[in-house]
Design a protein around this motif. Structure first.
Motif, short mmCIF file in Angstrom:
data_model
loop_
_atom_site.label_atom_id
_atom_site.label_comp_id
_atom_site.label_asym_id
_atom_site.label_seq_id
_atom_site.Cartn_x
_atom_site.Cartn_y
_atom_site.Cartn_z
N LYS A 20 24.65 16.69 69.38
CA LYS A 20 23.69 17.09 68.34
C LYS A 20 23.65 18.61 68.22
O LYS A 20 23.47 19.15 67.13
N GLN A 21 23.80 19.31 69.36
CA GLN A 21 23.74 20.78 69.32
C GLN A 21 25.00 21.41 68.71
O GLN A 21 25.02 22.61 68.41
N LEU A 22 26.04 20.60 68.53
CA LEU A 22 27.31 21.17 68.07
C LEU A 22 27.27 21.68 66.63
O LEU A 22 28.11 22.49 66.23
N SER A 23 26.30 21.22 65.85
CA SER A 23 26.25 21.70 64.46
C SER A 23 25.91 23.19 64.43
O SER A 23 26.14 23.86 63.43
N LYS A 24 25.38 23.73 65.53
CA LYS A 24 24.99 25.14 65.57
C LYS A 24 25.79 25.97 66.58
O LYS A 24 25.56 27.17 66.69
N THR A 25 26.68 25.37 67.35
CA THR A 25 27.34 26.13 68.41
C THR A 25 28.30 27.17 67.85
O THR A 25 28.84 27.02 66.75
N SER A 26 28.51 28.24 68.62
CA SER A 26 29.56 29.19 68.24
C SER A 26 30.70 29.15 69.26
O SER A 26 31.61 29.97 69.21
N VAL A 27 30.66 28.18 70.16
CA VAL A 27 31.75 27.99 71.13
C VAL A 27 32.82 27.09 70.51
O VAL A 27 32.51 25.98 70.07
N PRO A 28 34.08 27.55 70.46
CA PRO A 28 35.14 26.69 69.93
C PRO A 28 35.17 25.37 70.67
O PRO A 28 35.29 25.35 71.89
N THR A 29 35.02 24.28 69.94
CA THR A 29 34.86 22.96 70.56
C THR A 29 35.65 21.90 69.78
O THR A 29 35.60 21.86 68.56
N VAL A 30 36.37 21.07 70.52
CA VAL A 30 37.12 19.97 69.90
C VAL A 30 36.57 18.64 70.41
O VAL A 30 36.31 18.48 71.60
N LEU A 31 36.36 17.73 69.48
CA LEU A 31 35.87 16.39 69.81
C LEU A 31 36.96 15.36 69.58
O LEU A 31 37.78 15.54 68.68
N LEU A 32 36.93 14.28 70.37
CA LEU A 32 37.80 13.15 70.07
C LEU A 32 36.99 12.15 69.26
O LEU A 32 35.86 11.81 69.64
N ASP A 33 37.55 11.69 68.12
CA ASP A 33 36.95 10.59 67.36
C ASP A 33 35.53 10.83 66.85
O ASP A 33 34.78 9.87 66.65
N ASN A 34 35.13 12.06 66.71
CA ASN A 34 33.81 12.36 66.14
C ASN A 34 33.99 13.49 65.16
O ASN A 34 34.97 14.21 65.23
N VAL A 62 33.89 23.99 65.23
CA VAL A 62 34.08 22.66 65.79
C VAL A 62 35.10 21.86 64.97
O VAL A 62 35.06 21.88 63.75
N GLY A 63 36.00 21.18 65.66
CA GLY A 63 36.97 20.33 64.99
C GLY A 63 37.13 19.03 65.74
O GLY A 63 36.61 18.87 66.84
N SER A 64 37.87 18.09 65.15
CA SER A 64 38.06 16.81 65.83
C SER A 64 39.49 16.31 65.71
O SER A 64 40.19 16.60 64.74
#
Lengths: 333, 333
Positions: free
Chosen positions: A132-146, A154-156
């Motif tokens: 839920k917090q990822l919509s505001k994060t500034s940390v490069p983040t990759v999700l699987l299947d989301n 953020v990317g997936s």
């Protein structure tokens, strides 16, 4: 970008105290350390280590996914990611998480505190605090299947569900099946919803009307088969597409227990192509997710995000693996 | 993998003749050279140069897209691709193509003959000969805004149309607009079809029913505005979303010519954020496609395909750029 001095000014404390808070020194109180970290996150502070162009420290965070041996879904994904990361001399920590970790600390604070400049999240659910917090994060983040909307950081990565389910449906239609059932994974996951849509769409493309009584959500465990297979049989299913190989193994057990032969009476298709697929009896026809490639792609995407290439989604090809659990439909009504 | 000797055996000719054919020597006939090349492609031959791990020779093939200066859509895409390729010491040739080239020679033959081990195709249409051949190619190939099903050697990059059109629609809805029109690009392109779906879906998400009389396909040139703007106005449009900044420039001209003020009477939104967008009067609110990132992503994808990572699709974030061509809706019926 905020500096240590900015944080000190905002909190009205010494620069040395901020530095201690950021570096986890033990001679300040836990409350002060937390306040420093929270303020640093709020002000968008990034440590020198996080911004460096040399060795980068990133993590793979895992929630609710098995990954400890090659028979499990997460194992090769992690191998693929690590293989690509090693080539660029990135340092990768694999960290199992739980709900406690997520309620105790905000995602950005956790990343800053541990000096991670990026993360790959495996197995998280849409309702998890950190997701839920990822919509505001500034940390490069990759999700699987989301998928997170409208945040450039953020990317997936995912296997193309439409292609995968499409391959399964058209294979069965070629074998003469019409009453095709779909036993899906958990309803609260984006990938299950996409596979449901893909199933409906693929059936329609093949000129078949999907039957509501032949579409059920279950869970990603073999045991869920026993609740749904009887209903499918009552409604005339001659083939069952499963959202994972584990579900398919449960379906084959349930059918066999009731004296129904696979594939002579009912065809079964899995999803994933875990090592178990070829060891089932009969060996399982399935849709392969190339997990090494998923891991490599997650790295490529994270590398892109770290360098401000704002990729939001990478889709991988699904591969059709024919084995012995599917056959000609005999009851072609 | 087929060798030069295999090709010689199949054709019943000397190995030296095959070698001459593959290397473009002038002392054999054109017919023989073509025969050698076609047979090599058919047998899946790849030259040493194409398989090397060192410097790789790839090409950007361009059909029907302007790219020669920074005001044009293709320019920065090529820059982005070249930037990433240079870092890996790949050698990139930029080659304008035409229909003749495509009918004279098969895609795979062209690539083999010129020693290219991969390609990025810009501006091609679904019905182009070379695009049709892509379902069978074994040459790693990346397309912009197009998608080829079920071939592991081909992938595509695009800006997320759903996100882009969604940003435009929700901006206009926030300003009180309800009668929103969409002037799309050419009907025969995948990206136009996706934007149309995205428009319908975004309107519904905002609780508005899209009006068929306010949705038209045009072409990616300013001139197409004059055919559709009058119909939009007759049907009460207070805002027009355009599939490109060039189309939007035509729409603004057409409105101004008829004494209709932008944004006081009608709001206009573009797509792309070409340099022209900020120089229009009024400066154009638009959806930015980051073209440098599109080029970089195309490289990442091609690099993946060359290394057998079977990515099928990479989507980039669309970015909302607010300028002066959109405003509060005064006629809120």
């Amino acid at each position: 970008m905020a500096t240590i001095k900015d944080i000190a000014n905002k909190l009205g404390i010494a620069v040395s105290t901020v530095s201690k808070g950021l570096n986890g020194a033990s001679d300040i109180s836990d409350e002060m350390r937390q306040l420093v970290l929270d303020t640093a996150v709020e002000m968008g502070y990034a440590s020198k280590k996080m911004r460096t162009k040399g060795t980068r420290k990133v993590c793979i965070l895992i929630e609710n996914m098995d990954y400890e041996n090659i028979d499990q879904f997460g194992y090769e994904i992690i191998v693929g990611f690590k293989l690509s990361a090693a080539r660029r001399h990135w340092d990768v920590s694999v960290i199992p998480t739980n709900l406690n970790m997520q309620t105790e600390e905000k995602y950005d604070t956790y990343m800053l505190k541990n000096g991670f400049s990026g993360a790959f999240l495996l197995g998280f659910a849409l309702h998890d605090d950190w997701v839920k917090q990822l919509s505001k994060t500034s940390v490069p983040t990759v999700l699987l299947d989301n998928h997170i909307e409208a945040n450039y950081h953020v990317g997936s990565v995912a296997t193309d569900s439409f292609e995968g389910i499409g391959l399964a449906v058209s294979h069965l239609v070629d074998l003469g099946h019409k009453n095709i059932a779909m036993l899906n994974g958990s309803k609260n996951s984006l990938v299950s919803q996409q596979r449901q849509q893909a199933f409906i769409q693929s059936m329609k493309i093949c000129g078949l009307e999907p039957n509501e009584k032949l579409m059920e959500y279950g869970y990603y465990v073999p045991d869920c088969a026993k609740y749904h297979v009887p209903t499918f049989l009552e409604n005339g299913a001659t083939a069952i597409i499963c959202a994972s190989d584990l579900i398919a193994s449960g379906v084959i057990s349930e059918l066999t227990k009731n004296g129904i032969r696979v594939p002579e009476d009912v065809s079964v298709i899995g999803f994933d192509d875990l090592p178990i697929a070829s060891h089932l009896s009969p060996a399982l026809t399935t849709i392969r997710q190339d997990r090494i490639d998923l891991g490599k792609s997650a790295f490529l995407l994270l590398d892109g995000l770290v360098h401000d290439v704002t990729i939001s989604k990478m889709l991988l090809r699904a591969k059709f693996i024919q084995r012995a659990s599917t056959g000609e439909c005999k009851n072609k009504n």
